[in-house]
Scaffold this motif. Structure first.
Motif, mmCIF file in Angstrom:
data_model
loop_
_atom_site.group_PDB
_atom_site.id
_atom_site.type_symbol
_atom_site.label_atom_id
_atom_site.label_comp_id
_atom_site.label_asym_id
_atom_site.label_seq_id
_atom_site.Cartn_x
_atom_site.Cartn_y
_atom_site.Cartn_z
ATOM 1 N N SER A 205 -15.161 25.282 57.617
ATOM 2 C CA SER A 205 -15.868 25.030 56.366
ATOM 3 C C SER A 205 -16.702 23.758 56.511
ATOM 4 O O SER A 205 -16.333 22.838 57.255
ATOM 5 C CB SER A 205 -14.872 24.879 55.212
ATOM 6 N N THR B 178 -15.990 33.081 61.801
ATOM 7 C CA THR B 178 -15.983 31.891 60.958
ATOM 8 C C THR B 178 -15.383 30.722 61.727
ATOM 9 O O THR B 178 -14.251 30.804 62.211
ATOM 10 C CB THR B 178 -15.173 32.136 59.670
ATOM 11 N N TYR C 61 -18.007 28.277 54.009
ATOM 12 C CA TYR C 61 -17.753 28.726 55.373
ATOM 13 C C TYR C 61 -18.978 28.602 56.280
ATOM 14 O O TYR C 61 -20.103 28.900 55.867
ATOM 15 C CB TYR C 61 -17.278 30.180 55.374
ATOM 16 N N THR D 289 -14.119 23.430 50.194
ATOM 17 C CA THR D 289 -13.396 24.693 50.233
ATOM 18 C C THR D 289 -14.346 25.870 50.047
ATOM 19 O O THR D 289 -15.223 25.847 49.170
ATOM 20 C CB THR D 289 -12.321 24.723 49.128
ATOM 21 N N ASN D 290 -14.173 26.873 50.911
ATOM 22 C CA ASN D 290 -14.943 28.127 50.860
ATOM 23 C C ASN D 290 -16.416 27.972 51.249
ATOM 24 O O ASN D 290 -17.192 28.920 51.091
ATOM 25 C CB ASN D 290 -14.857 28.781 49.478
ATOM 26 N N GLY E 166 -9.983 26.872 52.922
ATOM 27 C CA GLY E 166 -9.958 28.059 52.074
ATOM 28 C C GLY E 166 -9.652 29.326 52.838
ATOM 29 O O GLY E 166 -9.979 30.425 52.393
ATOM 30 N N THR F 274 -23.785 28.208 51.842
ATOM 31 C CA THR F 274 -23.443 29.612 51.603
ATOM 32 C C THR F 274 -24.614 30.529 51.930
ATOM 33 O O THR F 274 -24.459 31.566 52.586
ATOM 34 C CB THR F 274 -23.016 29.820 50.139
#
Length: 232
Positions: A26, A23, A38, A35-36, A108, A12
């Motif tokens: 992930s 993007t 990215y 998840t998330n 995500g 992150t």
């Protein structure tokens, strides 16, 4: 803090962009998608060199598609050399699939089937906008490199171009190029010798053989008019 939390925070932090970005997906840890988490690429860095490598079936083509689609959404035109026709599918929206839904849920990100503007260009006689250029537009240096000429042979090509420029003779295709080479060592040899020096028959013969090789590989389809213009 768990290994996953440390990795997530690292990803992150490393993928936080100040400006606009795209993007790619992930991050993965131990074979599992987080998840998330990215993976972002700043838009301003997309003009740099990059390498997408991997074994068959690992997603190289899909990565190119994602890059092209994201850049298109940002209003950035993309030129793709699609030798096998794997990338032209971005012109049509995906019909959707359970596997895609599962994958996007893990990443995500929402999945919205979209089509993107595509203009197909071709170096051959297949469907698409024909990419063509004249010999004159390529110039002596590039033509010599394409033909893989020696320094002496490249010098002769430079003289040929100079003669055509001086006499306002267009070099449109490979046929024009061959004719002027033959003229330089035949009926026009005295004219060339007086203005530019003697031209070797052996060297022009070698150049002609190189041109024939290019013709046999379909090069005659590329050279000629009408030249491609990006403003058309």
């Amino acid at each position: 803090m768990s290994k996953q939390d440390i990795f997530f925070n690292h990803i992150t932090k490393g993928n936080t962009c100040k400006g606009d970005y795209i993007t790619l997906g992930s991050a993965m840890l131990d074979g599992e998608t987080l998840t998330n988490a990215y993976v972002n690429v700043p838009l301003k860095t997309m003009n740099r060199h990059g390498l997408i490598a991997g074994a068959t079936g690992t997603g190289k083509t899909k990565t190119l598609q994602v890059l092209a689609e994201n850049l298109s959404e940002k209003g950035v035109p993309v030129l793709l050399m699609d030798i096998k026709g794997d990338l032209s599918g971005i012109a049509q929206p995906s019909p959707g699939h359970v596997k895609i839904d599962e994958r996007m849920e893990k990443i995500g990100l929402p999945f919205e089937p979209k089509s993107f503007p595509v203009e197909i260009m071709s170096l051959s006689e297949q469907n698409g906008v024909r990419l063509r250029a004249t010999i004159s537009e390529f110039g002596p240096v590039l033509i010599s490199r394409i033909l893989d000429l020696t320094e002496t042979q490249a010098g002769i090509v430079a003289v040929i171009f100079k003669y055509c420029d001086d006499n306002k003779l267009p070099l449109l295709d490979l046929k024009d190029f061959k004719k002027i080479l033959q003229y330089a060592t035949d009926e026009g040899k005295d004219e060339f010798k007086e203005a530019y020096g003697r031209i070797s028959t052996a060297s022009t013969g070698a150049i002609l053989r190189k041109i024939i090789e290019i013709e046999q590989q379909g090069g005659d389809l590329f050279f000629g008019e009408k030249s491609f213009d990006v403003e058309d």
